[in-house]
Design an enzyme around this catalytic site. Structure first.
Site, PDB file in Angstrom:
ATOM      1  N   ARG A   1       0.820  -1.212   0.000  1.00 48.67           N
ATOM      2  CA  ARG A   1       0.000   0.000   0.000  1.00 48.67           C
ATOM      3  C   ARG A   1       0.857   1.266   0.000  1.00 48.67           C
ATOM      4  O   ARG A   1       0.351   2.363  -0.203  1.00 48.67           O
ATOM      5  CB  ARG A   1      -0.914  -0.008   1.226  1.00 48.67           C
ATOM      6  N   SER A   2       2.141   1.138   0.184  1.00 47.09           N
ATOM      7  CA  SER A   2       3.010   2.295   0.312  1.00 47.09           C
ATOM      8  C   SER A   2       3.469   2.807  -1.051  1.00 47.09           C
ATOM      9  O   SER A   2       4.199   2.113  -1.760  1.00 47.09           O
ATOM     10  CB  SER A   2       4.241   1.932   1.158  1.00 47.09           C
ATOM     11  N   PRO A   3       3.096   4.036  -1.432  1.00 43.84           N
ATOM     12  CA  PRO A   3       3.576   4.553  -2.711  1.00 43.84           C
ATOM     13  C   PRO A   3       5.089   4.700  -2.742  1.00 43.84           C
ATOM     14  O   PRO A   3       5.724   4.488  -3.782  1.00 43.84           O
ATOM     15  CB  PRO A   3       2.876   5.913  -2.835  1.00 43.84           C
TER      16      PRO A   3
END
Length: 215
Positions: A12-14
């Site tokens: 989920r971490s850009p």
């Protein structure tokens, strides 16, 4: 001598996405093995995280991740769907999360096979690179195949062995915190953490001091 490092990472971490291609390229071009160890994102581990942040945090992060992608020439589009089901306006995290548990367990199953870096990179390019409905059709199957894996096999393991995989993912988080950080992406080399997509060159510099050489 092959050097080894752990990369703590979230689907989920850009910023995890913005780092992974460069870390994969570094491992491919140098005598280096990077074991990607997936963790659940803060939205799962700390659902109140977004409530505790400064009101400017979200808008700044969105602006920054777009310019980082532009600066490095990395394809970037809003995830469709977001790996976390969340109301962006209220920041409320939904009780039902149909994507992130599957993704993270798939990543840990790939880690068991020594191919988590490749799988996470291939999947992240779909999620964050602009692919619509990355969770449908043969998108993830293609990502797994490009990483030398079979999605059906990974999915079966993610269902059958969910609790053990979650225990391993929790152990990844503990290892990250024991190394001195809590966020992702964090590369840990010989016990030293390098947090963020803007610490890759510094991590390389440190590894070169320890004998990192091109292949």
């Amino acid at each position: 001598m092959t050097l080894t490092a752990d990369l703590f990472w979230s689907f989920r971490s850009p910023y995890s996405y913005l780092a992974i291609a460069r870390y994969r390229a570094l491992a491919a071009s140098h005598d280096l093995s990077i074991n990607l160890r997936p963790v659940y994102p803060l939205a799962i581990r700390q659902p109140d995280f977004f409530d505790r942040n400064h009101p400017n945090w979200l808008s700044y992060t969105m602006r920054d991740m777009i310019r980082v992608a532009q600066f490095h020439g990395i394809p970037f589009g809003p995830p469709r769907p977001d790996p976390i089901v969340q109301d962006i306006m209220t920041r409320e995290i939904a009780a039902e999360q149909p994507y992130i548990y599957r993704l993270t367990r798939l990543g840990q199953a790939a880690s068991r096979r020594g191919k988590s870096l490749a799988f996470a990179h291939e999947a992240a390019q779909l999620i964050w690179g602009g692919a619509r409905d990355w969770h449908l059709g043969d998108h993830l199957a293609g990502a797994a195949q490009r990483a030398g894996l079979d999605l059906a096999e990974l999915d079966a393991e993610a269902v059958k062995d969910a609790q053990t995989l979650d225990n391993e993912i929790a152990a990844n988080q503990i290892a990250l915190e024991m190394a001195g950080h809590w966020g992702v992406p964090t590369l840990v080399f010989e016990g030293e953490p390098f947090f963020g997509q803007d610490r890759i060159e510094m991590a390389k510099w440190r590894m070169e001091q320890k004998g990192l050489r091109p292949r």
